[in-house]
Design a protein around this motif. Structure first.
Motif, PDB file in Angstrom:
ATOM      1  N   UNK A   1       0.822  -1.202   0.000  1.00 52.48           N
ATOM      2  CA  UNK A   1       0.000   0.000   0.000  1.00 52.48           C
ATOM      3  C   UNK A   1       0.858   1.254   0.000  1.00 52.48           C
ATOM      4  N   UNK A   2       0.420   2.238  -0.746  1.00 48.25           N
ATOM      5  CA  UNK A   2       1.091   3.530  -0.766  1.00 48.25           C
ATOM      6  C   UNK A   2       0.208   4.557  -0.068  1.00 48.25           C
ATOM      7  N   UNK A   3       0.853   5.403   0.719  1.00 44.85           N
ATOM      8  CA  UNK A   3       0.171   6.540   1.321  1.00 44.85           C
ATOM      9  C   UNK A   3       0.826   7.802   0.775  1.00 44.85           C
ATOM     10  N   UNK A   4       0.324   8.952   1.169  1.00 44.06           N
ATOM     11  CA  UNK A   4       0.735  10.222   0.563  1.00 44.06           C
ATOM     12  C   UNK A   4       2.006  10.806   1.183  1.00 44.06           C
ATOM     13  N   UNK A   5       3.076  10.054   1.124  1.00 45.68           N
ATOM     14  CA  UNK A   5       4.376  10.574   1.545  1.00 45.68           C
ATOM     15  C   UNK A   5       5.095  11.075   0.306  1.00 45.68           C
TER      16      UNK A   5
ATOM     17  N   UNK B   1      -4.408  -4.961 -12.770  1.00 40.40           N
ATOM     18  CA  UNK B   1      -5.616  -5.774 -12.907  1.00 40.40           C
ATOM     19  C   UNK B   1      -6.510  -5.700 -11.670  1.00 40.40           C
ATOM     20  N   UNK B   2      -5.971  -5.237 -10.533  1.00 38.08           N
ATOM     21  CA  UNK B   2      -6.745  -5.200  -9.290  1.00 38.08           C
ATOM     22  C   UNK B   2      -6.190  -4.122  -8.383  1.00 38.08           C
ATOM     23  N   UNK B   3      -7.071  -3.344  -7.790  1.00 40.80           N
ATOM     24  CA  UNK B   3      -6.648  -2.359  -6.782  1.00 40.80           C
ATOM     25  C   UNK B   3      -7.468  -2.546  -5.521  1.00 40.80           C
ATOM     26  N   UNK B   4      -6.863  -2.174  -4.425  1.00 42.57           N
ATOM     27  CA  UNK B   4      -7.548  -2.121  -3.134  1.00 42.57           C
ATOM     28  C   UNK B   4      -7.365  -0.707  -2.593  1.00 42.57           C
ATOM     29  N   UNK B   5      -8.478  -0.073  -2.272  1.00 43.85           N
ATOM     30  CA  UNK B   5      -8.446   1.288  -1.733  1.00 43.85           C
ATOM     31  C   UNK B   5      -9.005   1.249  -0.321  1.00 43.85           C
TER      32      UNK B   5
ATOM     33  N   UNK C   1      -3.360   8.714   7.875  1.00 42.98           N
ATOM     34  CA  UNK C   1      -3.707   9.330   6.594  1.00 42.98           C
ATOM     35  C   UNK C   1      -5.158   8.998   6.255  1.00 42.98           C
ATOM     36  N   UNK C   2      -5.650   9.560   5.169  1.00 47.32           N
ATOM     37  CA  UNK C   2      -7.036   9.373   4.757  1.00 47.32           C
ATOM     38  C   UNK C   2      -7.233   8.310   3.694  1.00 47.32           C
ATOM     39  N   UNK C   3      -6.159   7.949   2.963  1.00 50.03           N
ATOM     40  CA  UNK C   3      -6.291   6.984   1.874  1.00 50.03           C
ATOM     41  C   UNK C   3      -4.991   6.196   1.705  1.00 50.03           C
ATOM     42  N   UNK C   4      -5.130   4.898   1.428  1.00 55.57           N
ATOM     43  CA  UNK C   4      -4.008   4.021   1.096  1.00 55.57           C
ATOM     44  C   UNK C   4      -4.477   3.131  -0.050  1.00 55.57           C
ATOM     45  N   UNK C   5      -3.593   2.937  -1.027  1.00 55.52           N
ATOM     46  CA  UNK C   5      -3.946   2.144  -2.209  1.00 55.52           C
ATOM     47  C   UNK C   5      -2.848   1.124  -2.501  1.00 55.52           C
ATOM     48  N   UNK C   6      -3.263  -0.117  -2.782  1.00 55.15           N
ATOM     49  CA  UNK C   6      -2.334  -1.143  -3.251  1.00 55.15           C
ATOM     50  C   UNK C   6      -2.852  -1.693  -4.570  1.00 55.15           C
ATOM     51  N   UNK C   7      -1.968  -2.345  -5.312  1.00 55.49           N
ATOM     52  CA  UNK C   7      -2.321  -2.836  -6.646  1.00 55.49           C
ATOM     53  C   UNK C   7      -1.669  -4.176  -6.959  1.00 55.49           C
ATOM     54  N   UNK C   8      -2.298  -4.866  -7.888  1.00 58.91           N
ATOM     55  CA  UNK C   8      -1.720  -6.065  -8.496  1.00 58.91           C
ATOM     56  C   UNK C   8      -1.682  -5.779 -10.001  1.00 58.91           C
ATOM     57  N   UNK C   9      -0.538  -6.026 -10.617  1.00 56.37           N
ATOM     58  CA  UNK C   9      -0.369  -5.760 -12.045  1.00 56.37           C
ATOM     59  C   UNK C   9       0.289  -6.969 -12.717  1.00 56.37           C
ATOM     60  N   UNK C  10       0.020  -7.113 -14.009  1.00 57.25           N
ATOM     61  CA  UNK C  10       0.570  -8.241 -14.766  1.00 57.25           C
ATOM     62  C   UNK C  10       1.175  -7.730 -16.057  1.00 57.25           C
TER      63      UNK C  10
END
Length: 126
Positions: free
Chosen positions: A31-35, A73-77, A116-125
């Motif tokens: 997950x990435x946050x706003x740093x 292909x997939x994100x989690x917010x 923080x208010x938002x964190x997002x992770x992803x899966x990519x191919x």
């Protein structure tokens, strides 16, 4: 076999994890946050600015694995307030082609790292 993906263009991990792992052709991001990676400071001025920083951090992690948002292909917010969903979604959506956008879930949580208010992770191919 897994390959560790790192870049100085995104924030360094703040715990025992890596920015991303490439396993075969599949990339799993943390997950990435706003740093802001240049200053180490949080970008919390507005939810739009915060989400933009998160997505820019993710863009750099993807680039370190020679991928783009088209590979996702997939994100989690994870968000701290579902009332901010529309603004987060507007910024998030600007990074994807709506016709080829990934699968996604959005979940409201009690707290996130560094509050923080938002964190997002992803899966990519590839």
């Amino acid at each position: 076999m897994k390959k560790i993906i790192t870049t100085t263009k995104a924030p360094a991990p703040i715990g025992p994890y890596n920015q991303a792992i490439l396993s075969g052709n599949t990339l799993y991001t943390s997950g990435q946050i706003a740093i802001n990676p240049e200053t180490g400071s949080l970008v919390l001025d507005t939810i739009q600015a915060e989400t933009t920083q998160v997505m820019n951090n993710m863009k750099e992690v993807l680039a370190a694995a020679e991928m783009t948002f088209e590979n996702v292909i997939k994100t989690s917010i994870f968000i701290s307030d579902m009332n901010q969903f529309a603004e987060i979604n507007k910024v998030y959506g600007s990074y994807f082609n709506e016709e080829t956008a990934p699968a996604r879930e959005t979940v409201e949580v009690a707290n996130l790292p560094k509050f923080v208010n938002v964190e997002i992770s992803m899966i990519a191919v590839k």
